[in-house]
Each structure stands twice: as C-alpha cells, then as structure tokens.
Design an enzyme around this catalytic site. Structure first.
Site, PDB file in Angstrom:
ATOM      1  CE1 TYR A  14      -3.788  -2.339   0.318  1.00 41.83           C
ATOM      2  CE2 TYR A  14      -2.504  -3.353   2.068  1.00 41.83           C
ATOM      3  CZ  TYR A  14      -3.561  -3.388   1.185  1.00 41.83           C
ATOM      4  OH  TYR A  14      -4.392  -4.478   1.169  1.00 41.83           O
ATOM      5  CG  HIS A  19      -6.958   4.509   1.784  1.00 41.90           C
ATOM      6  ND1 HIS A  19      -7.798   5.583   2.023  1.00 41.90           N
ATOM      7  CD2 HIS A  19      -7.581   3.447   2.355  1.00 41.90           C
ATOM      8  CE1 HIS A  19      -8.859   5.183   2.697  1.00 41.90           C
ATOM      9  NE2 HIS A  19      -8.751   3.888   2.925  1.00 41.90           N
ATOM     10  CG  PHE A  64      -4.918  -3.485   7.432  1.00 44.19           C
ATOM     11  CD1 PHE A  64      -4.540  -3.239   6.123  1.00 44.19           C
ATOM     12  CD2 PHE A  64      -4.351  -4.556   8.103  1.00 44.19           C
ATOM     13  CE1 PHE A  64      -3.613  -4.055   5.483  1.00 44.19           C
ATOM     14  CE2 PHE A  64      -3.429  -5.376   7.473  1.00 44.19           C
ATOM     15  CZ  PHE A  64      -3.062  -5.122   6.157  1.00 44.19           C
ATOM     16  CG  ASN A  66     -11.795  -0.044   7.138  1.00 45.89           C
ATOM     17  OD1 ASN A  66     -11.428   1.022   6.647  1.00 45.89           O
ATOM     18  ND2 ASN A  66     -12.433  -0.944   6.442  1.00 45.89           N
ATOM     19  CG  ASP A  92      -7.275   8.855   2.120  1.00 43.30           C
ATOM     20  OD1 ASP A  92      -7.002   8.405   3.249  1.00 43.30           O
ATOM     21  OD2 ASP A  92      -8.175   8.389   1.407  1.00 43.30           O
ATOM     22  CG  ASN A 113     -14.889   3.054   6.095  1.00 46.32           C
ATOM     23  OD1 ASN A 113     -15.953   3.536   6.453  1.00 46.32           O
ATOM     24  ND2 ASN A 113     -14.782   2.309   5.009  1.00 46.32           N
TER      25      ASN A 113
END
Length: 190
Positions: A14, A19, A64, A66, A92, A113
């Site tokens: 990632y 994100h 992560f 969320n 973001d 989220n």
C-alpha cells in the site's frame, strides 16, 4: 504534548497509494524534524521528539485503516492526551483535489472509515484534522480500487507539494494555533 497521527495501511503493498498519504505526511514531518517513526508500540509505529518546542508522538497505526482507532486510543490513553487539545490526524480525502488541504478543528468522518473508527474509539469528533486531497474517483470505478492505487505521474508533484504543506501546517499548529494554519493552508488551487 501532541499526538500526530497519519492514516494509511501497513505493508509495502500500500506504500505511496492515495489511501496512504497520511503515512507519507507523518514520515515527511518526522524527517523534517529528525524523528524516526519506527518503534513498534500501541499497534502502530511511533516516534517521539520535539517539533516547534512541543513534545510530540508521531504515529502510524498498523491495524489497517478501518481499525485505526484502536491504535489511536491506546496512544492517547498512555500519554494522557485529550483529543480536543492534543490530537492532529492527517488523512486522504477524495472530495478534495490533489494538492489541496483542508484543516478543521473538528467535524464528522465524512465517509472516511479510518476517521469513523477513531471517532468511535475516542467518543468525540473534537480534534484537529488535516485532510489531504487525492481527487475524486472516476465514475464507475470501485472506491477501494481507486484509493488503493498509486498516483499518476501528472498528479505526483501536486501531492508531494501537499505533503510538504501538510507537514508545515502541523508546525504552524504547534507554534501558533489551528486558526493560523487554516488561514495559511486552506487555500483552493486557482
């Protein structure tokens, strides 16, 4: 003391995606102020030091996106920092053009989220946030696919400039106040 949190997803998969601009902003802020964000603690990567004479903890949750609130809650509890006076979150925002920033003293998650989870864990929306524009997703494209892709070369320079300005906005908040940072950095591109 201030807790400065950048949101993103862990692992190299990632890195440098839309994100993960929160991670990128905290990394740059750390580099500018000689603070390594590499200690595994509180379900995240952290680094401690001083910025503009203020004690800070830089944080990159490793849960992560969320579940970011789990890490943030642990950090806030350990250092006994109140969100309304000592938390800044960088992340973001697809509703803002690449290269633009929006700084706010409080507000809703706006559909993000990671922010929803932080608000749920802290039980308040009253903390500073710096939203870094990553641009709106193209029509018909899945949101997850969009935010997990890297920036096209044409947007990269704008995003790098926004990352630098977001780091400077944090410094402005610490040396002056949120209003000064908002006045200086909440400008729309012409």
């Amino acid at each position: 003391m201030y807790v400065i949190v950048g949101l993103g997803n862990p692992t190299l998969k990632y890195a440098k995606t839309r994100h993960n601009v929160g991670f990128d902003a905290v990394d740059l802020l750390g580099k500018m102020n000689h603070i390594a964000v590499n200690k595994r603690k509180f379900k995240g990567l952290t680094g401690q030091g001083k910025i503009c004479g203020e004690q800070v903890v830089l944080v990159k949750p490793q849960t992560f996106m969320n579940l970011s609130g789990e890490c943030v809650r642990e950090v806030m509890d350990f250092y006994k920092v109140k969100p309304e006076s000592g938390l800044v979150v960088l992340y973001d925002d697809i509703y803002i053009q690449p290269g633009e920033l929006r700084i706010r003293q409080k507000g809703s998650a706006g559909g993000h989220n990671g922010m929803k989870n932080i608000i749920a864990h802290l039980k308040t929306q009253d903390f500073v946030r710096i939203r870094i524009g990553v641009g709106e997703k193209p029509e018909g494209m899945d949101l997850a696919d969009y935010v997990l892709q890297r920036f096209p070369k044409a947007e990269r320079a704008e995003v790098d400039d926004a990352l630098l300005r977001s780091a400077k906005a944090v410094e402005e908040i610490l040396s002056n106040n949120v209003e000064a940072a908002m006045n200086k950095y909440n400008q729309r591109k012409s």
